[in-house]
Design a protein around this motif. Sequence first.
Motif, PDB file in Angstrom:
ATOM      1  N   ALA A 130       0.841  -1.195   0.000  1.00 53.91           N
ATOM      2  CA  ALA A 130       0.000   0.000   0.000  1.00 53.91           C
ATOM      3  C   ALA A 130       0.877   1.246   0.000  1.00 53.91           C
ATOM      4  O   ALA A 130       1.886   1.319   0.691  1.00 53.91           O
ATOM      5  CB  ALA A 130      -0.913  -0.007   1.222  1.00 53.91           C
ATOM      6  N   ASP A 131       0.469   2.217  -0.796  1.00 51.63           N
ATOM      7  CA  ASP A 131       1.191   3.479  -0.907  1.00 51.63           C
ATOM      8  C   ASP A 131       0.239   4.592  -0.472  1.00 51.63           C
ATOM      9  O   ASP A 131      -0.750   4.888  -1.140  1.00 51.63           O
ATOM     10  CB  ASP A 131       1.655   3.700  -2.351  1.00 51.63           C
ATOM     11  N   TRP A 132       0.563   5.235   0.667  1.00 47.94           N
ATOM     12  CA  TRP A 132      -0.302   6.255   1.245  1.00 47.94           C
ATOM     13  C   TRP A 132      -0.001   7.646   0.712  1.00 47.94           C
ATOM     14  O   TRP A 132      -0.620   8.621   1.164  1.00 47.94           O
ATOM     15  CB  TRP A 132      -0.179   6.247   2.765  1.00 47.94           C
ATOM     16  N   SER A 133       0.910   7.790  -0.197  1.00 45.71           N
ATOM     17  CA  SER A 133       1.207   9.105  -0.754  1.00 45.71           C
ATOM     18  C   SER A 133       0.195   9.468  -1.832  1.00 45.71           C
ATOM     19  O   SER A 133      -0.419   8.595  -2.450  1.00 45.71           O
ATOM     20  CB  SER A 133       2.622   9.122  -1.338  1.00 45.71           C
ATOM     21  N   LEU A 134       0.032  10.766  -2.039  1.00 38.58           N
ATOM     22  CA  LEU A 134      -0.848  11.251  -3.091  1.00 38.58           C
ATOM     23  C   LEU A 134      -0.092  11.278  -4.414  1.00 38.58           C
ATOM     24  O   LEU A 134       1.072  11.680  -4.465  1.00 38.58           O
ATOM     25  CB  LEU A 134      -1.359  12.654  -2.761  1.00 38.58           C
ATOM     26  N   LEU A 179      -0.836  12.166  10.271  1.00 43.94           N
ATOM     27  CA  LEU A 179       0.538  12.452   9.875  1.00 43.94           C
ATOM     28  C   LEU A 179       0.582  13.824   9.218  1.00 43.94           C
ATOM     29  O   LEU A 179      -0.246  14.125   8.347  1.00 43.94           O
ATOM     30  CB  LEU A 179       1.069  11.396   8.903  1.00 43.94           C
ATOM     31  N   ILE A 180       1.536  14.653   9.629  1.00 43.06           N
ATOM     32  CA  ILE A 180       1.690  16.004   9.101  1.00 43.06           C
ATOM     33  C   ILE A 180       3.076  16.120   8.481  1.00 43.06           C
ATOM     34  O   ILE A 180       4.081  15.811   9.137  1.00 43.06           O
ATOM     35  CB  ILE A 180       1.519  17.070  10.196  1.00 43.06           C
ATOM     36  N   SER A 181       3.137  16.585   7.237  1.00 39.69           N
ATOM     37  CA  SER A 181       4.424  16.742   6.554  1.00 39.69           C
ATOM     38  C   SER A 181       4.275  17.800   5.461  1.00 39.69           C
ATOM     39  O   SER A 181       3.253  17.834   4.761  1.00 39.69           O
ATOM     40  CB  SER A 181       4.869  15.408   5.948  1.00 39.69           C
ATOM     41  N   PRO A 182       5.291  18.648   5.282  1.00 38.06           N
ATOM     42  CA  PRO A 182       6.432  18.857   6.182  1.00 38.06           C
ATOM     43  C   PRO A 182       6.047  19.843   7.283  1.00 38.06           C
ATOM     44  O   PRO A 182       5.071  20.585   7.145  1.00 38.06           O
ATOM     45  CB  PRO A 182       7.475  19.454   5.248  1.00 38.06           C
ATOM     46  N   THR A 183       6.801  19.862   8.344  1.00 40.13           N
ATOM     47  CA  THR A 183       6.522  20.751   9.463  1.00 40.13           C
ATOM     48  C   THR A 183       7.719  21.660   9.716  1.00 40.13           C
ATOM     49  O   THR A 183       8.827  21.403   9.226  1.00 40.13           O
ATOM     50  CB  THR A 183       6.213  19.957  10.738  1.00 40.13           C
ATOM     51  N   THR A 198       4.168  14.200   0.395  1.00 35.59           N
ATOM     52  CA  THR A 198       3.359  13.130   0.992  1.00 35.59           C
ATOM     53  C   THR A 198       4.039  11.771   0.913  1.00 35.59           C
ATOM     54  O   THR A 198       3.415  10.772   1.306  1.00 35.59           O
ATOM     55  CB  THR A 198       1.998  13.056   0.288  1.00 35.59           C
ATOM     56  N   ALA A 199       5.261  11.693   0.424  1.00 42.20           N
ATOM     57  CA  ALA A 199       5.935  10.388   0.318  1.00 42.20           C
ATOM     58  C   ALA A 199       6.215   9.787   1.688  1.00 42.20           C
ATOM     59  O   ALA A 199       6.248   8.561   1.835  1.00 42.20           O
ATOM     60  CB  ALA A 199       7.230  10.536  -0.477  1.00 42.20           C
ATOM     61  N   VAL A 200       6.405  10.623   2.712  1.00 43.43           N
ATOM     62  CA  VAL A 200       6.718  10.111   4.057  1.00 43.43           C
ATOM     63  C   VAL A 200       5.487   9.582   4.767  1.00 43.43           C
ATOM     64  O   VAL A 200       5.600   9.090   5.898  1.00 43.43           O
ATOM     65  CB  VAL A 200       7.370  11.223   4.909  1.00 43.43           C
ATOM     66  N   PHE A 201       4.308   9.646   4.151  1.00 44.28           N
ATOM     67  CA  PHE A 201       3.116   9.099   4.783  1.00 44.28           C
ATOM     68  C   PHE A 201       3.144   7.575   4.837  1.00 44.28           C
ATOM     69  O   PHE A 201       2.253   6.964   5.438  1.00 44.28           O
ATOM     70  CB  PHE A 201       1.859   9.574   4.048  1.00 44.28           C
ATOM     71  N   LEU A 247      -5.138  -1.909   2.527  1.00 44.43           N
ATOM     72  CA  LEU A 247      -4.845  -0.726   3.334  1.00 44.43           C
ATOM     73  C   LEU A 247      -4.744  -1.036   4.816  1.00 44.43           C
ATOM     74  O   LEU A 247      -4.178  -0.248   5.577  1.00 44.43           O
ATOM     75  CB  LEU A 247      -5.936   0.334   3.109  1.00 44.43           C
ATOM     76  N   VAL A 248      -5.273  -2.164   5.236  1.00 49.49           N
ATOM     77  CA  VAL A 248      -5.166  -2.544   6.647  1.00 49.49           C
ATOM     78  C   VAL A 248      -3.755  -3.010   6.979  1.00 49.49           C
ATOM     79  O   VAL A 248      -3.296  -2.874   8.130  1.00 49.49           O
ATOM     80  CB  VAL A 248      -6.218  -3.627   6.968  1.00 49.49           C
ATOM     81  N   GLU A 249      -3.035  -3.522   6.015  1.00 48.95           N
ATOM     82  CA  GLU A 249      -1.688  -4.039   6.274  1.00 48.95           C
ATOM     83  C   GLU A 249      -0.735  -2.914   6.682  1.00 48.95           C
ATOM     84  O   GLU A 249      -0.913  -1.754   6.269  1.00 48.95           O
ATOM     85  CB  GLU A 249      -1.161  -4.741   5.026  1.00 48.95           C
ATOM     86  N   PRO A 250       0.269  -3.219   7.486  1.00 45.89           N
ATOM     87  CA  PRO A 250       1.213  -2.183   7.926  1.00 45.89           C
ATOM     88  C   PRO A 250       1.986  -1.593   6.750  1.00 45.89           C
ATOM     89  O   PRO A 250       2.243  -2.252   5.744  1.00 45.89           O
ATOM     90  CB  PRO A 250       2.152  -2.939   8.886  1.00 45.89           C
ATOM     91  N   ALA A 251       2.345  -0.325   6.896  1.00 47.59           N
ATOM     92  CA  ALA A 251       3.127   0.359   5.861  1.00 47.59           C
ATOM     93  C   ALA A 251       4.559  -0.155   5.889  1.00 47.59           C
ATOM     94  O   ALA A 251       5.172  -0.284   6.952  1.00 47.59           O
ATOM     95  CB  ALA A 251       3.101   1.866   6.095  1.00 47.59           C
ATOM     96  N   VAL A 252       5.096  -0.435   4.714  1.00 47.63           N
ATOM     97  CA  VAL A 252       6.438  -1.031   4.618  1.00 47.63           C
ATOM     98  C   VAL A 252       7.387  -0.199   3.761  1.00 47.63           C
ATOM     99  O   VAL A 252       8.577  -0.513   3.686  1.00 47.63           O
ATOM    100  CB  VAL A 252       6.355  -2.463   4.033  1.00 47.63           C
ATOM    101  N   LEU A 253       6.888   0.844   3.122  1.00 50.78           N
ATOM    102  CA  LEU A 253       7.742   1.616   2.217  1.00 50.78           C
ATOM    103  C   LEU A 253       8.580   2.661   2.937  1.00 50.78           C
ATOM    104  O   LEU A 253       9.477   3.258   2.319  1.00 50.78           O
ATOM    105  CB  LEU A 253       6.887   2.295   1.138  1.00 50.78           C
ATOM    106  N   GLY A 254       8.297   2.944   4.211  1.00 50.29           N
ATOM    107  CA  GLY A 254       9.083   3.945   4.927  1.00 50.29           C
ATOM    108  C   GLY A 254       8.807   5.343   4.401  1.00 50.29           C
ATOM    109  O   GLY A 254       7.660   5.742   4.187  1.00 50.29           O
ATOM    110  N   LYS A 255       9.882   6.107   4.192  1.00 49.01           N
ATOM    111  CA  LYS A 255       9.710   7.468   3.693  1.00 49.01           C
ATOM    112  C   LYS A 255       9.821   7.551   2.168  1.00 49.01           C
ATOM    113  O   LYS A 255       9.983   8.629   1.613  1.00 49.01           O
ATOM    114  CB  LYS A 255      10.733   8.405   4.328  1.00 49.01           C
ATOM    115  N   SER A 256       9.732   6.426   1.488  1.00 42.96           N
ATOM    116  CA  SER A 256       9.753   6.392   0.024  1.00 42.96           C
ATOM    117  C   SER A 256       8.371   6.028  -0.490  1.00 42.96           C
ATOM    118  O   SER A 256       7.495   5.608   0.271  1.00 42.96           O
ATOM    119  CB  SER A 256      10.795   5.388  -0.482  1.00 42.96           C
ATOM    120  N   ALA A 257       8.176   6.182  -1.795  1.00 44.72           N
ATOM    121  CA  ALA A 257       6.894   5.890  -2.438  1.00 44.72           C
ATOM    122  C   ALA A 257       7.137   5.087  -3.702  1.00 44.72           C
ATOM    123  O   ALA A 257       8.256   5.019  -4.218  1.00 44.72           O
ATOM    124  CB  ALA A 257       6.142   7.186  -2.757  1.00 44.72           C
TER     125      ALA A 257
END
Length: 622
Positions: A200-204, A351-355, A562-565, A597-607
């Motif tokens: 799953a990729d949570w970035s826009l 999640l808020i980025s960037p801050t 949004t890649a860090v999401f 989308l229920v599975e844990p995110a595995v991509l880290g800060k990449s997309a």
Amino acid sequence: MSELAGYSPSFKRPAEIMRLRRKRARSEVGLGLGLGSGRSNSESSPGGGLSGVRRFSPGPLLGSESRAGGVKRRNPFANIENTYSSPRKRTTSECVSEAVPGRGNVEPEGENATLRILSRNPNRTKPEELDLFTARLLGAEALSKDITKVQEACSLPKDESLFEEDLSSEVQTAPSLIASPRVPSPALQELPSGCTEFPADWSLKTRLLFTSQLPFTWAEHLKAQEEAQGLSQHCRAAVSTLPHSIPEPRSSSELRCAFQQSLVYWQHPSLPWLQLFPRIGAERRLAGKCAPWAQDEALQQLLMSEWSVSFTSLYNLLRSRLCPYFYLCTYQFTVLFRAAGLAGSEGITALISPTTRGLREAMKMEGIEFTLPLLEERKRRNPGGSEPSPDGEQESEDGDGNPAQVNSDEDDEDDGGFSWLEEMGVQDKIKKPDTISIKLCKEHSEVRLDHKPESVVLVKGTNTFTLLNFLINCKSVVAVAGAQAGLPPTLLAPAAFRGATMQTLKARSSNVKMQVQTGYRDQFSLEITGPVMPHSLHNLTLLLKSAQQGAFSTGLYTHEPTAVFNTDPRTQGECTKESVLQDLGGCGLHPETLQKLVEPAVLGKSALRQLDMNEYKYSWKS
């Protein structure tokens, strides 16, 4: 060139030139005695040159009747690279003699070639009347035929070109140049293969480009009934089940309705003449557009009031698990709200980025507890690192009180840190740094994270409701100047909410001609533009999996902030996957999409950047 014997660029020494000419004349007279005398004269010459031929001369013509009657005048425009004794040709001859078995010596083959030529044409001069240079040229001609055969046997396809290198270079040898052009690049070797699903990729995404060898005609010119049915299926959260493979996708009405359903999203505010995504860096795109609220404070307050109602309605849907997630896009940062259970979390997360340091300090003053997940992960990897934390309050909460004690000691040191100047009596002669400069030096580590991926902030649980009130009352979410002045943030969601407008992603298909070995072939493409959310990406891949017979490629263009999401928000307490799927069953997503989308995110800060499917197996690159 001037170091070679028999060559003089000018007549500075006429006596020496005349002596060399007389010496050549004597050698030419001895040429008529036979090939053996010619060879001995060439060996005894100071420069080791060939008899009867001047330096840098192409030599006598092979078709001439007499070899001993006169010498061809030296070509003043000749180059050393054009002669047989040039370093390039000499090295080429040596390399080929090593590559071709039985080609260690050229001269015997040259004599055999001479005999073969004379046997075909008896009117030519006898072998003993030929000089050594002619024999070598004939041998080189015969050898070139063998080289051509070897090159044809080892030739690569015409579309695979290799760069020509200098064979006389000692830096790169011939074996290193003979490499297979079909070896995949290191970036392609990292692609995982043989997976039936992708993470799953949570970035826009701002753009998707699908390519395939099969046409995308089924995705264009939808009928009015198909478009209406697709919108109705989206509003009723109907699930479309497609077969594993569709032989004729253009005539499949079910596929075209499902395609229309996957393009729908909800947005607030919606202004037809303004593109409200992405908001970060949109000043140039929105410059010159009509903005009647820019100078009207009453209109700005009205827009913010309607936006607050929509934002609150969307959060209530999220808390009730009727909306899985939504995005809030401002001109400075983007916020992702996720329902409990998504990405492996046990509660609602944001999640808020960037801050920036100012935003973090404002959230801290409002009592919002947050963490910096990427910074904490770096600390876990380097427990002995001396890098200070960007959040001193977080250290005092997570630690055992020692960091707070260190801060108090540092404050005491700041107060009496210059007492030694008074003891020496030079306190008036040395300019002491003011307290503001000292504070800026201490806060350098915090400011250093601003606008970077490591500045992503994670808010969990009930703190997300406090964050909701903070964002509604925070004046920094709305620009006060520029093209976005007075414009509320953009809300994007996969489900309907109060004040939202139904929007659809824009789709456009085309085909181009691509050159291949046998000619040209058609390459079909489907381009999707707009705010592509995670559920839309997964739904589109499910459709293309059936319509394109399990073979397509996708280029994904990510909205970089949004890649860090894709950072993992999990803690020790986790809820079971079965209970999450049951609780979020009414959120309106496809069951397979929700399970992903229920599975844990595995991509880290990449997309995801590239997604390919071949024989119904996924491979990707992030």
